[in-house]
Design a protein around this motif. Structure first.
Motif, PDB file in Angstrom:
ATOM      1  N   LYS A  96       0.823  -1.209   0.000  1.00 34.29           N
ATOM      2  CA  LYS A  96       0.000   0.000   0.000  1.00 34.29           C
ATOM      3  C   LYS A  96       0.858   1.261   0.000  1.00 34.29           C
ATOM      4  CE  LYS A  96      -3.824  -2.245   2.437  1.00 34.29           C
ATOM      5  NZ  LYS A  96      -4.393  -2.766   1.167  1.00 34.29           N
ATOM      6  N   VAL A  97       1.763   1.308  -0.952  1.00 29.87           N
ATOM      7  CA  VAL A  97       2.598   2.507  -1.066  1.00 29.87           C
ATOM      8  C   VAL A  97       1.724   3.681  -1.480  1.00 29.87           C
ATOM      9  CG1 VAL A  97       4.632   1.178  -1.688  1.00 29.87           C
ATOM     10  CG2 VAL A  97       3.166   2.066  -3.484  1.00 29.87           C
ATOM     11  N   THR A  98       2.175   4.854  -1.097  1.00 33.40           N
ATOM     12  CA  THR A  98       1.365   6.044  -1.349  1.00 33.40           C
ATOM     13  C   THR A  98       1.724   6.692  -2.686  1.00 33.40           C
ATOM     14  OG1 THR A  98       2.957   7.508  -0.321  1.00 33.40           O
ATOM     15  CG2 THR A  98       1.316   6.500   1.119  1.00 33.40           C
ATOM     16  N   ARG A 100       2.575   9.649  -2.957  1.00 35.86           N
ATOM     17  CA  ARG A 100       3.750  10.471  -2.717  1.00 35.86           C
ATOM     18  C   ARG A 100       5.028   9.685  -2.994  1.00 35.86           C
ATOM     19  NH1 ARG A 100       4.202  14.911   0.382  1.00 35.86           N
ATOM     20  NH2 ARG A 100       2.208  14.507   1.397  1.00 35.86           N
ATOM     21  N   GLU A 101       5.067   8.489  -2.446  1.00 38.23           N
ATOM     22  CA  GLU A 101       6.265   7.669  -2.647  1.00 38.23           C
ATOM     23  C   GLU A 101       6.493   7.375  -4.122  1.00 38.23           C
ATOM     24  OE1 GLU A 101       6.819   4.678   0.957  1.00 38.23           O
ATOM     25  OE2 GLU A 101       4.709   4.840   0.406  1.00 38.23           O
TER      26      GLU A 101
ATOM     27  N   LYS B 162      12.300   6.943   4.166  1.00 38.38           N
ATOM     28  CA  LYS B 162      10.925   6.437   4.289  1.00 38.38           C
ATOM     29  C   LYS B 162      10.136   6.479   2.992  1.00 38.38           C
ATOM     30  CE  LYS B 162      10.968   7.717   9.096  1.00 38.38           C
ATOM     31  NZ  LYS B 162      12.378   8.180   8.906  1.00 38.38           N
ATOM     32  N   ASN B 163      10.829   6.086   1.954  1.00 33.85           N
ATOM     33  CA  ASN B 163      10.109   5.917   0.691  1.00 33.85           C
ATOM     34  C   ASN B 163      10.336   4.476   0.255  1.00 33.85           C
ATOM     35  OD1 ASN B 163       9.553   5.673  -2.110  1.00 33.85           O
ATOM     36  ND2 ASN B 163       9.447   7.906  -2.201  1.00 33.85           N
ATOM     37  N   ARG B 164       9.281   3.680   0.432  1.00 33.54           N
ATOM     38  CA  ARG B 164       9.444   2.254   0.162  1.00 33.54           C
ATOM     39  C   ARG B 164       9.629   1.955  -1.316  1.00 33.54           C
ATOM     40  NH1 ARG B 164       3.982   1.036   3.057  1.00 33.54           N
ATOM     41  NH2 ARG B 164       3.673   3.075   2.067  1.00 33.54           N
ATOM     42  N   VAL B 165       9.061   2.821  -2.116  1.00 34.62           N
ATOM     43  CA  VAL B 165       9.215   2.630  -3.558  1.00 34.62           C
ATOM     44  C   VAL B 165      10.674   2.834  -3.956  1.00 34.62           C
ATOM     45  CG1 VAL B 165       8.580   3.503  -5.820  1.00 34.62           C
ATOM     46  CG2 VAL B 165       6.860   3.305  -4.033  1.00 34.62           C
TER      47      VAL B 165
END
Lengths: 247, 247
Positions: A96-98, A100-101, B162-165
């Motif tokens: 569930k990445v956002t 924003r990311e 904190k950016n998982r992508v």
DNA sequence: CAGTGTGTGAATGTCCGACACTAATTCAGT
DNA sequence: ACTGAATTAGTGTCGGACATTCACACACTG
């Protein structure tokens, strides 16, 4: 520190079979396109039952190391990026990445892709890009078709840049982000026109072999998308709700 | 146009089993962490033999959708990025991507990672980073240990952002590029010191919450690496010769 | 000789049944 | 209640079996 919990491979037979074949592929002993022996033969070869071999093969199959054009022929696969992208796309969806990311990364990848494309473009590749762009222009107002063609447009830009690593890295990310257009579009009908305009400029810049301009327009374009996401109020929303439709 | 070559799924039983379970996971009917029924039970459930169920399960297992802490418990997996990275790393290796391709992408990802880290950093995370940096400083001259620690340093920077992508996208790329340090190091012994210096500056910038400076030093650092690659004359060489050691 | 039918054999997909081993669970003992 | 032993159930692997169908070879036709 304490005792680390390290993985102990009890090494089930089916795992070892898979690993053995895998390493032969990775070493190059088995070359892409080469055909593997039959299941029975392998079973004999490794001294296990056919069932066991099969379990191992299923793994290799799903890892994309081997493929079978027909059930009868199993050959060492030629690595493809699009196989992988669905998988990491699925992972991101499950995480569930956002938006924003996704956006932070996409901004950078698409800028790079545009720049490289302007540096490396060949005429025939530009022709393909133009044709895609025309199709997209004709799809104004149609969200799902726009998503489809937009995705192909950006992929083509990346392909022109001839950086396979970038292609690999950007594909699932961009795909997921742009899919979100369906959620965003209702809020920003004007985005269609802006998108077409931005794409036009990217194409021009690539055709003019102007990396800076290409990068700039790519940036504007992706920033624009972000603004649309903001208007829709989705910045920190999960980018995908129904993973199912990923295919 | 001619006839399109469209995939026909003959839908083998084991595939259908895998797909069925997969879609239940993706739909959320089965939630991460939840335990699956036993093989026998599933066999009965789907009306096939246990062998068939097993083949399907092998696939899910290798796709990372389920995992088994012990052979007895099979649970729906919690998606993790490091699972995927080995896979795309392997793909890139098989594609024989060049240092140039890796570097172009890594430059952007690490710059972004550093910037985000400076924006998002929490004190405890910085502490971890510092500790890694100290270890790395102590490893000067030791190529393999440097690679190990350098990789962890950069991963930690990315994690702080904190950016998982980004984490997902950069991991395999950076890993592959930095591994190349082993090939490069003999040509540029001075790189150890320069690396430590650059890392120091990145840490400082992150601690000072200065995104611009963090990004700048990340850029310098990665550009430095590129110079080293050039000195070693490896720009267009395949980044990995022995895929085997990828682990 | 190219291209198309036919036939045979072998390999696959699936099934059944079985057994050793071990991990999860239950139960007894202090 | 906690520890440890006994029970049980599920997994890993095995061997064999059968229908289906695909690969290859061969015959046939133009």
């Amino acid at each position: 520190m304490g005792l680390e919990r390290r993985q102990i491979h009890v090494a089930y037979a089916y795992q070892r079979i898979a690993e053995e074949i895998e390493s032969q592929i990775l070493e190059g002993t088995l070359k892409p396109g080469e055909q593997l022996p039959g299941e029975t033969e392998m079973a004999e070869m490794f001294g296990v039952t056919r069932s066991t071999v099969r379990e191992g093969l299923r793994r290799l199959e799903s890892e994309g190391l081997v493929c079978r054009p027909t059930p009868r022929r199993m050959v060492v696969a030629i690595p493809r990026i699009d196989r992988l992208s669905t998988r990491s796309g699925r992972t991101m969806a499950l995480m569930k990445v956002t938006y924003r990311e996704l956006w932070q990364v996409t901004l950078k990848t698409e800028m790079l892709a545009a720049r490289l494309a302007a540096e490396m473009a060949q005429d025939d590749e530009i022709a393909v890009l133009k044709s895609l762009h025309e199709d997209l222009s004709g799809a104004e107002g149609n969200a799902s078709r726009t998503i489809e063609l937009d995705g192909r447009f950006h992929s083509q830009v990346a392909r022109i840049g001839k950086n396979r690593v970038l292609g690999l890295a950007r594909e699932p990310v961009a795909h997921l982000l742009f899919r979100g257009f369906a959620q965003v579009a209702p809020f920003v009908p004007q985005f269609y026109k802006r998108q077409i305009e931005a794409h036009s400029n990217v194409v021009c810049a690539i055709e003019a072999r102007d990396p800076i301009r290409a990068e700039t327009w790519a940036r504007k374009h992706i920033e624009d998308f972000w603004r649309a996401v903001q208007i829709a109020g989705l910045e920190d929303e999960a980018a995908v709700n129904n993973v199912k439709a990923l295919s």
